[in-house]
Design an enzyme around this catalytic site. Structure first.
Site, short mmCIF file in Angstrom:
data_model
loop_
_atom_site.label_atom_id
_atom_site.label_comp_id
_atom_site.label_asym_id
_atom_site.label_seq_id
_atom_site.Cartn_x
_atom_site.Cartn_y
_atom_site.Cartn_z
CD GLU A 1 -9.86 -1.43 8.30
OE1 GLU A 1 -8.84 -1.83 8.98
OE2 GLU A 1 -9.68 -0.91 7.12
CD GLU B 1 -2.93 -1.09 2.32
OE1 GLU B 1 -2.74 -0.66 3.44
OE2 GLU B 1 -4.10 -1.57 1.97
CG ASP C 1 -7.50 -5.51 4.89
OD1 ASP C 1 -7.31 -5.86 6.19
OD2 ASP C 1 -7.50 -4.32 4.31
C1 BDP Z 1 -5.98 -2.00 6.03
C2 BDP Z 1 -6.38 -0.84 6.82
C3 BDP Z 1 -5.10 0.12 6.55
C4 BDP Z 1 -3.74 -0.56 7.03
C5 BDP Z 1 -3.65 -1.87 6.44
C6 BDP Z 1 -2.63 -2.59 6.87
O1 BDP Z 1 -7.45 -0.32 5.87
O2 BDP Z 1 -5.71 1.11 7.22
O3 BDP Z 1 -2.88 0.21 6.90
O4 BDP Z 1 -5.01 -2.66 6.40
O5 BDP Z 1 -2.76 -3.48 7.45
O6 BDP Z 1 -7.17 -2.98 6.59
O7 BDP Z 1 -1.62 -2.48 6.64
#
Ligand code: BDP
Length: 707
Positions: A398, A296, A370
């Site tokens: 989340e 990301e 996720d």
């Molecule tokens: C996702 C989240 C994000 C996190 C990412 C992670 O939306 O904010 O940074 O995972 O785990 O679930 O790195």
């Protein structure tokens, strides 16, 4: 009106049921009803010559618990409790206890043959503290402590929280106020709450905490911030909690004056070695680094054509001489690869099995996408026998309704841990990968993304405390029962009255399935609002990348719905052991809970119930909503057994949840109905509003989103 009720509640209720705000968590130590009290006990003092900070904390905790739970004065011949290690106590040294078997952090609790002395004994001071919490738990949950003989030791070595907390005190995906870490006032002022935090964690066996967000800033590694982390480490140390930091891979450039962060560059390796030395000077028992790399948009070794192994091992060599570890996250999905996102973690990491240093652990999310309300277990579990593979759960909700939905995550954690990878035949459960027993791994990790914040009740809601609690208990024993844990938590948090305990535990145990039902039934996933992840957003499409949209995952169209991950589709099922993947790919074998995770099916596909897929989907959403209705009613009936303030807060949240469950149901039915074009099953109401209305809703200020 509600305010008035609250105030009246505060004034009118008897002192025993006085208003509580949840700050005391499961460590309330309120006096037990006379019927549950055991004979008052005397605690043998620890001679000053052998006292340590941890033993002192253990002693204070034991006295605090005993006097709170049973305020009667002990008589002259009251039973005695002796606590300590063979080194600190001659009684323990002489008692021939099975201490060898309990390891570094375990404990023995035994009533000696005189029947008047109970020892809480361990090989280390922290084991003693864990034993004290166990002993108190027995009393809190109404069990007899007259004659005890038990041992316990943790099955997982590193039981840690991951805080996604930023230096400005915002919390990524945090729904319980600000970060509890007050970086600005540290190190000059350490808030007293830090002690309560450490104490709560120690009470459930957590022994590590990562202080900053995985989306890390290099500033955390500067001298000023190392001093702040050191002040926290000093505070946590008596409670057996080590601090860790998320390390930004490009820190050598940002704070080290280098032109590169290439892990094979000697200057970069030297930067990290020097940085590790500096940290260990300030924090001698520093745990190590947690790294999110090439994920990301975060920097990582691949920016220089290097691999995860190059990056992780270079950092491991920096902290290794100090006994530190590197926890390298497997949550990666490439910007270039147009393949099924569910496959990418496995594709990137599996080839490196056996190449990571012994002090590296790969931290894998429970599922391949996720933290969704339901995901099949991640295919990496069982697939890397020559590597240390840790579990990452998300405690903060989340994707499960933030802090206002009552969703007990114990069943989610348990479901993953009990999943059978079949890596070495039947019984090769994820729990056995995580505790290292499957492949004889020594560095074992279970991490939970924390749900803790500055709210008085810590977790944003009373019931979200249970998710923190359950995480800790399952990290201690990944084979423990989510239901038994829920029962312990309920008794400790609300009281032992069976008229309260049973309905609350029942409510909790079904709550996760209900959320799956009203959000993403039958294997659907990733259907939430864009970016803030609040509420339904099955229509989310477009934007920077397809795998950040909902339509990518549901693939709804006139022909049907679901993501084909069988050999005729993305073939993600091939990443599992053949018996497991074969079952997922086979419509006759796959559990319908995972149906649309693995299959794309026509709207009139027949479910086992005889319903068509469309009818089954609609009914599932409705079932979820009805469950929340039921929780509201159950909770209303429990008012006589719960203090007014906490009761009112939970009641308010259930109302919010009820409305939002309906919203999820209506919006999803409207959206998927626009493809199925089928009528609703008999008795099912049309969505209250038009699809356009649901699509038009915006939530720019939803919490937890952005820095
Ligand atoms: C996702 C989240 C994000 C996190 C990412 C992670 O939306 O904010 O940074 O995972 O785990 O679930 O790195």
């Amino acid at each position: 009106m509600r305010f008035l009720a609250l105030i009246l509640g505060l004034v009118l209720i008897a002192p025993a049921a006085r208003a509580e705000d949840g700050y005391d968590l499961w460590l309330r130590y309120r006096s037990l009803p006379a019927t549950l009290r055991s004979e008052p006990r005397v605690v043998e003092p620890i001679p000053p010559s052998v006292q340590t900070p941890t033993l002192t904390v253990a002693l204070v905790e034991l006295k605090r618990g005993l006097t709170g739970l049973n305020p009667d004065e002990p008589g002259l011949d009251a039973p005695t409790i002796v606590l300590g290690t063979p080194k600190s106590s001659s009684i323990i040294a002489a008692s021939n206890l099975p201490l060898k078997g309990v390891g570094e952090e375990g404990y023995v609790i035994r009533t000696l043959t005189d029947n008047k002395t109970t020892v809480i004994a361990a090989n280390s001071d922290i084991g003693v503290l864990y034993g004290v919490f166990h002993y108190l738990r027995l009393i809190q949950t109404g069990q007899s402590v007259e004659s005890l003989d038990l041992t316990s030791s943790p099955k997982v070595k590193l039981r840690m929280l991951n805080h996604w907390d930023n230096l400005n005190r915002t919390v990524e995906r945090g729904y319980s106020g600000q970060s509890i870490f007050d970086w600005w006032r540290l190190p000059g002022h350490v808030d007293a709450r830090m002690v309560d935090y450490a104490r709560a964690n120690a009470s459930i066996g957590i022994n590590g905490t990562v202080l900053n967000n995985v989306n890390a800033k290099a500033d955390s590694l500067t001298p000023a911030y190392i001093a702040k982390a050191a002040a926290l480490a000093d505070t946590f140390r008596p409670y057996g909690i080590k601090v860790y930091l998320s390390a930004r891979f490009s820190a050598p450039m940002e704070i080290g004056g280098l032109k590169t962060a290439d892990p094979t560059d000697p200057a970069v390796a030297a930067f990290w070695k020097a940085k590790a030395n500096e940290i260990y000077k300030a924090i001698p028992d520093f745990g190590g680094f947690l790294v999110k790399a090439n994920s990301e948009g975060q920097p990582g070794p691949q920016d220089y054509g290097r691999t995860h192994v190059d990056g992780a091992n270079m950092l491991a060599d920096a902290v290794g001489p100090h006994g530190g570890v590197v926890i390298w996250r497997a949550f990666v999905y490439s910007h270039e690869q147009p393949d099924d996102r569910a496959k990418q973690g496995y594709s990137e990491f599996k080839p490196f099995d056996g190449q990571f240093r012994d002090n590296v652990a790969i931290q894998v999310k429970n599922g391949a996408i996720d933290f969704q309300p339901r995901e099949p277990f991640h295919p990496l579990f069982g697939a890397m026998p020559k590597s240390n593979l840790g579990m990452e759960f998300q405690i903060t909700k989340e994707y499960l309704g933030f802090s206002t939905h009552l969703v007990y995550l114990g069943p989610l954690f348990e479901e993953t841990l009990r999943s059978d990878t079949m890596a070495h035949g039947k019984g090769s459960t994820v729990a056995k990968v995580v505790d290292g027993s499957l492949d004889n791994r020594k560095l074992t990790v279970m991490a939970g993304v924390a749900n803790i914040g500055s709210d008085r009740n810590w977790s944003g809601s009373q019931f979200d405390q249970a998710n923190w609690y359950a995480f800790g208990r399952l990290a201690w024993d990944p084979e423990a029962s989510a239901k038994a844990i829920a029962a312990d938590w309920t008794k400790m948090t609300f009281g032992n009255d069976p008229r309260l305990v049973k309905p609350v535990v029942d409510m909790m145990m079904g709550s996760r399935e209900a959320a799956v039902d009203y959000m993403t039934p039958l294997g659907l996933h990733h259907q939430m609002g864009r970016s803030h992840h609040y509420g339904p957003g099955p229509w989310v499409a477009g934007g920077p990348r397809a795998d950040w949209t909902s339509v990518y995952y549901a693939k709804a169209g006139p022909d049907g719905v679901g993501f084909d991950r069988t050999p005729s589709g993305s073939n993600a099922t091939a990443q599992y052991a053949p018996a497991v993947g074969g079952c997922f790919a086979d419509l006759k074998c796959v559990d319908e809970k995972d149906l649309l995770w693995f299959h794309h099916l026509p709207w009139d596909y027949r479910l086992k119930s005889g319903d068509t897929l469309w009818d089954g989907m609609v009914k599932s959403y409705g079932r979820g909503v009805s469950y929340v209705d039921g929780m509201e009613k159950t909770w209303a009936g429990l008012a006589p057994y719960v203090d007014a303030q906490r009761h009112a807060e939970v009641a308010d949240y259930l109302k919010i949840q009820r409305n939002e469950a309906q919203w999820w149901r209506d919006a999803s039915v409207a959206w998927f109905g626009s493809f199925s074009k089928k009528p609703l099953p008999a008795g099912e109401k049309a969505p209250a509003k038009s699809l356009e209305y649901y699509e038009s809703l915006e939530f720019p200020w939803a919490p937890g989103n952005g820095q």
